[in-house]
Design a protein around this motif. Sequence first.
Motif, PDB file in Angstrom:
ATOM      1  N   PRO A   1       0.817  -1.205   0.000  1.00  0.00           N
ATOM      2  CA  PRO A   1       0.000   0.000   0.000  1.00  0.00           C
ATOM      3  C   PRO A   1       0.853   1.260   0.000  1.00  0.00           C
ATOM      4  O   PRO A   1       1.748   1.404   0.824  1.00  0.00           O
ATOM      5  CB  PRO A   1      -0.798  -0.108   1.308  1.00  0.00           C
ATOM      6  N   GLY A   2       0.572   2.133  -0.981  1.00  0.00           N
ATOM      7  CA  GLY A   2       1.276   3.413  -1.028  1.00  0.00           C
ATOM      8  C   GLY A   2       2.548   3.406  -1.843  1.00  0.00           C
ATOM      9  O   GLY A   2       3.167   4.445  -2.026  1.00  0.00           O
ATOM     10  N   ALA A   3       2.947   2.239  -2.389  1.00  0.00           N
ATOM     11  CA  ALA A   3       4.256   2.187  -3.069  1.00  0.00           C
ATOM     12  C   ALA A   3       4.151   2.371  -4.573  1.00  0.00           C
ATOM     13  O   ALA A   3       5.018   1.913  -5.298  1.00  0.00           O
ATOM     14  CB  ALA A   3       4.946   0.869  -2.760  1.00  0.00           C
ATOM     15  N   SER A   4       3.101   3.027  -5.052  1.00  0.00           N
ATOM     16  CA  SER A   4       2.967   3.069  -6.506  1.00  0.00           C
ATOM     17  C   SER A   4       4.048   3.959  -7.137  1.00  0.00           C
ATOM     18  O   SER A   4       4.517   4.922  -6.529  1.00  0.00           O
ATOM     19  CB  SER A   4       1.579   3.552  -6.909  1.00  0.00           C
ATOM     20  N   MET A   5       4.460   3.571  -8.347  1.00  0.00           N
ATOM     21  CA  MET A   5       5.536   4.284  -9.047  1.00  0.00           C
ATOM     22  C   MET A   5       5.002   4.753 -10.391  1.00  0.00           C
ATOM     23  O   MET A   5       4.189   4.070 -11.004  1.00  0.00           O
ATOM     24  CB  MET A   5       6.711   3.326  -9.306  1.00  0.00           C
ATOM     25  N   SER A   6       5.494   5.895 -10.846  1.00  0.00           N
ATOM     26  CA  SER A   6       5.054   6.391 -12.150  1.00  0.00           C
ATOM     27  C   SER A   6       5.803   5.643 -13.253  1.00  0.00           C
ATOM     28  O   SER A   6       6.797   4.952 -12.990  1.00  0.00           O
ATOM     29  CB  SER A   6       5.322   7.888 -12.261  1.00  0.00           C
ATOM     30  N   LEU A   7       5.350   5.828 -14.485  1.00  0.00           N
ATOM     31  CA  LEU A   7       6.007   5.152 -15.615  1.00  0.00           C
ATOM     32  C   LEU A   7       7.476   5.566 -15.712  1.00  0.00           C
ATOM     33  O   LEU A   7       8.362   4.709 -15.841  1.00  0.00           O
ATOM     34  CB  LEU A   7       5.253   5.489 -16.912  1.00  0.00           C
ATOM     35  N   ASP A   8       7.736   6.868 -15.626  1.00  0.00           N
ATOM     36  CA  ASP A   8       9.128   7.328 -15.739  1.00  0.00           C
ATOM     37  C   ASP A   8       9.991   6.740 -14.631  1.00  0.00           C
ATOM     38  O   ASP A   8      11.147   6.376 -14.848  1.00  0.00           O
ATOM     39  CB  ASP A   8       9.195   8.862 -15.682  1.00  0.00           C
ATOM     40  N   GLU A   9       9.423   6.671 -13.443  1.00  0.00           N
ATOM     41  CA  GLU A   9      10.182   6.103 -12.317  1.00  0.00           C
ATOM     42  C   GLU A   9      10.489   4.629 -12.569  1.00  0.00           C
ATOM     43  O   GLU A   9      11.586   4.142 -12.305  1.00  0.00           O
ATOM     44  CB  GLU A   9       9.398   6.283 -11.019  1.00  0.00           C
ATOM     45  N   LYS A  10       9.503   3.917 -13.127  1.00  0.00           N
ATOM     46  CA  LYS A  10       9.736   2.490 -13.405  1.00  0.00           C
ATOM     47  C   LYS A  10      10.800   2.304 -14.481  1.00  0.00           C
ATOM     48  O   LYS A  10      11.630   1.392 -14.397  1.00  0.00           O
ATOM     49  CB  LYS A  10       8.433   1.806 -13.837  1.00  0.00           C
ATOM     50  N   LEU A  11      10.769   3.175 -15.484  1.00  0.00           N
ATOM     51  CA  LEU A  11      11.775   3.053 -16.555  1.00  0.00           C
ATOM     52  C   LEU A  11      13.173   3.279 -15.992  1.00  0.00           C
ATOM     53  O   LEU A  11      14.120   2.555 -16.313  1.00  0.00           O
ATOM     54  CB  LEU A  11      11.486   4.054 -17.672  1.00  0.00           C
ATOM     55  N   GLU A  12      13.295   4.276 -15.131  1.00  0.00           N
ATOM     56  CA  GLU A  12      14.603   4.572 -14.529  1.00  0.00           C
ATOM     57  C   GLU A  12      15.045   3.404 -13.640  1.00  0.00           C
ATOM     58  O   GLU A  12      16.202   2.976 -13.686  1.00  0.00           O
ATOM     59  CB  GLU A  12      14.484   5.871 -13.709  1.00  0.00           C
ATOM     60  N   LEU A  13      14.112   2.881 -12.863  1.00  0.00           N
ATOM     61  CA  LEU A  13      14.459   1.762 -11.975  1.00  0.00           C
ATOM     62  C   LEU A  13      14.877   0.539 -12.795  1.00  0.00           C
ATOM     63  O   LEU A  13      15.830  -0.171 -12.447  1.00  0.00           O
ATOM     64  CB  LEU A  13      13.268   1.429 -11.059  1.00  0.00           C
ATOM     65  N   ALA A  14      14.175   0.304 -13.896  1.00  0.00           N
ATOM     66  CA  ALA A  14      14.530  -0.845 -14.750  1.00  0.00           C
ATOM     67  C   ALA A  14      15.967  -0.712 -15.238  1.00  0.00           C
ATOM     68  O   ALA A  14      16.724  -1.691 -15.270  1.00  0.00           O
ATOM     69  CB  ALA A  14      13.558  -0.933 -15.923  1.00  0.00           C
ATOM     70  N   LYS A  15      16.359   0.517 -15.584  1.00  0.00           N
ATOM     71  CA  LYS A  15      17.741   0.719 -16.064  1.00  0.00           C
ATOM     72  C   LYS A  15      18.743   0.446 -14.942  1.00  0.00           C
ATOM     73  O   LYS A  15      19.791  -0.155 -15.169  1.00  0.00           O
ATOM     74  CB  LYS A  15      17.907   2.148 -16.606  1.00  0.00           C
ATOM     75  N   ILE A  16      18.397   0.878 -13.744  1.00  0.00           N
ATOM     76  CA  ILE A  16      19.304   0.636 -12.604  1.00  0.00           C
ATOM     77  C   ILE A  16      19.437  -0.877 -12.366  1.00  0.00           C
ATOM     78  O   ILE A  16      20.534  -1.401 -12.165  1.00  0.00           O
ATOM     79  CB  ILE A  16      18.776   1.355 -11.332  1.00  0.00           C
ATOM     80  N   LEU A  17      18.321  -1.580 -12.419  1.00  0.00           N
ATOM     81  CA  LEU A  17      18.350  -3.036 -12.168  1.00  0.00           C
ATOM     82  C   LEU A  17      19.140  -3.762 -13.261  1.00  0.00           C
ATOM     83  O   LEU A  17      19.890  -4.707 -12.993  1.00  0.00           O
ATOM     84  CB  LEU A  17      16.923  -3.598 -12.086  1.00  0.00           C
ATOM     85  N   GLU A  18      18.956  -3.299 -14.485  1.00  0.00           N
ATOM     86  CA  GLU A  18      19.683  -3.908 -15.607  1.00  0.00           C
ATOM     87  C   GLU A  18      21.195  -3.711 -15.417  1.00  0.00           C
ATOM     88  O   GLU A  18      21.978  -4.645 -15.540  1.00  0.00           O
ATOM     89  CB  GLU A  18      19.223  -3.276 -16.922  1.00  0.00           C
ATOM     90  N   GLU A  19      21.574  -2.478 -15.083  1.00  0.00           N
ATOM     91  CA  GLU A  19      23.008  -2.184 -14.863  1.00  0.00           C
ATOM     92  C   GLU A  19      23.562  -2.997 -13.709  1.00  0.00           C
ATOM     93  O   GLU A  19      24.716  -3.401 -13.711  1.00  0.00           O
ATOM     94  CB  GLU A  19      23.189  -0.702 -14.518  1.00  0.00           C
ATOM     95  N   MET A  20      22.713  -3.232 -12.720  1.00  0.00           N
ATOM     96  CA  MET A  20      23.161  -3.990 -11.545  1.00  0.00           C
ATOM     97  C   MET A  20      23.417  -5.462 -11.877  1.00  0.00           C
ATOM     98  O   MET A  20      24.154  -6.144 -11.195  1.00  0.00           O
ATOM     99  CB  MET A  20      22.077  -3.884 -10.468  1.00  0.00           C
ATOM    100  N   GLY A  21      22.786  -5.943 -12.953  1.00  0.00           N
ATOM    101  CA  GLY A  21      22.973  -7.339 -13.348  1.00  0.00           C
ATOM    102  C   GLY A  21      21.828  -8.250 -12.946  1.00  0.00           C
ATOM    103  O   GLY A  21      21.993  -9.482 -12.890  1.00  0.00           O
ATOM    104  N   VAL A  22      20.659  -7.665 -12.679  1.00  0.00           N
ATOM    105  CA  VAL A  22      19.484  -8.489 -12.362  1.00  0.00           C
ATOM    106  C   VAL A  22      19.133  -9.334 -13.591  1.00  0.00           C
ATOM    107  O   VAL A  22      19.089  -8.825 -14.711  1.00  0.00           O
ATOM    108  CB  VAL A  22      18.301  -7.574 -11.945  1.00  0.00           C
ATOM    109  N   ASP A  23      18.901 -10.636 -13.398  1.00  0.00           N
ATOM    110  CA  ASP A  23      18.633 -11.519 -14.544  1.00  0.00           C
ATOM    111  C   ASP A  23      17.227 -11.335 -15.084  1.00  0.00           C
ATOM    112  O   ASP A  23      17.014 -11.284 -16.296  1.00  0.00           O
ATOM    113  CB  ASP A  23      18.788 -12.984 -14.119  1.00  0.00           C
TER     114      ASP A  23
END
Length: 523
Positions: A27-49
Amino acid sequence: MTAPAIDAAKDRVVIFDTTMRDGEQSPGASMSLDEKLELAKILEEMGVDVIEAGFPIASNGDFEAVRRIAEIVTESTICGLARATAKDIERCAEAIKPARRGRIHTFISTSPVHMKHKLQMGPNAVLEAIHASVSLARNHTDDVEWSAEDATRTERDFLRRCVEVAIRAGATTINIPDTVGYTYPEEYADIFRDLIANVPGADGVIFSTHCHNDLGLAVANSLSGVQGGARQIEVAVNGIGERAGNAALEEVVMALRVRADRLPYQTRIDPRHITRASRYVSAITGFPVQFNKAIVGKNAFAHESGIHQDGMLKNAETYEIMKPEDVGQVETNLVMGKHSGRHAFREKLKALGYELGDEGLNEAFQRFKDLADKKKQVFDGDIVALVDDSLARGKERITVGRLVVTAGTEGQKAELTLNIDGEPRSAACSGDGPVDAVFKAIRELAPHEAMLQLYQVHAVTEGADAQAHVTVRLEEGGHISTGTAADTDTMTASAMAYVSALNTLIARREKAAPDTRVAGGFR
Ligand code: KIV
Ligand code: ZN
């Protein structure tokens, strides 16, 4: 779409991140599209499979997020969640279509209590649904994950039969969720050993853990699952997720690294990205990281007592089992102040784990200069707050112009100018306290019906001139939007955080119904 590139080496553990799916469900943790795109890039760089980017049937926003992430991420597999229905699976397949590697994750409950009360289905109907859903998903992609929701409260014999049906229908990953955070380590390991030893075809698939933290055992259970034979762990940054959350990515990854003697398994994760990911998730969700949180808490590497400090000065290994820099916590020697130039600022950002493009750098540098005018010494924490704040902001219809607040024993009043679609508008309001006065002025200038759900302030660093980091959460028609801002002036940060949350709500509303945009009309 090409076949999955995830290898199934005996000592390799796949890291599956569900921050944007299970994490966003808290509850309360919703993220906007731009935020999700940025987070996806961070996770990708981190090496998340594998990045579970959302639940496409749940809303157009979720669909769009999965689809856009599938378009931009190339190194990680992009996964969407689907219930065991044709509609869910088709929608999910559509969303992951652009992915270089796409996965459909389909699930159904298998425990007696869920089958009876939630699904109102008998065991045979559930087995048929598993077969139909996995087969349909396989028509769309070679990479299909099947989950037995509430697996740890499922009768063992029935769980074996379900897993066998899913494997026969073509599932490539079998997930055994501890949906309600009920299991304990030995028991969980035993479930994997049993399934791997007794289900035909089990040696050709990857088994996965998915642990909730209701009893504080999510990480321990996940690691125990690996010892029982699982080779994928589902995690979320900062451990966010339904109720008490999911196993924390940072804890799982560092436990595997630090105790490689007991847990000899490799991941692809570069842990130096952990601190940045943690700070970003905290900034965009507004969920603070508790000070004593393992790996990413403010105090995780702080040594306060004299005995500990003495030991640390003699040899850091006395009290440190990992170094802060291993997880990307860097305290640099570069002291920043108002005379620091762009080059030093860029170097500092690099050391703190940020690589901004020219536009981002210019904006952050300008904000840094403004801050340095107000504050003698700018600490690393200040810069992190400032950059996260800029990253969390997208295109804004409303910005804060001038703000004058009168507070004290004689009453509280705010005079505020907002720039709305480029037009300055001003109002003066009194309130029950200065924050109330500021928020009333915002409501007067940009009328809206969203309710304030959370207002939270904390100091970014020590000292009376510390920046205030403010989080505001608004709710409108079931949609939640979080805004954050940092400033040496608490009232300015409060106004900016509120306006940031409001901009996100407006952007969401306009996206849902683009022709409802009225200049200055915010209802
Ligand atoms: O906790 C759970 O069971 C889940 C499934 C949908 C995998 O999140
Ligand atoms: Zn879950």
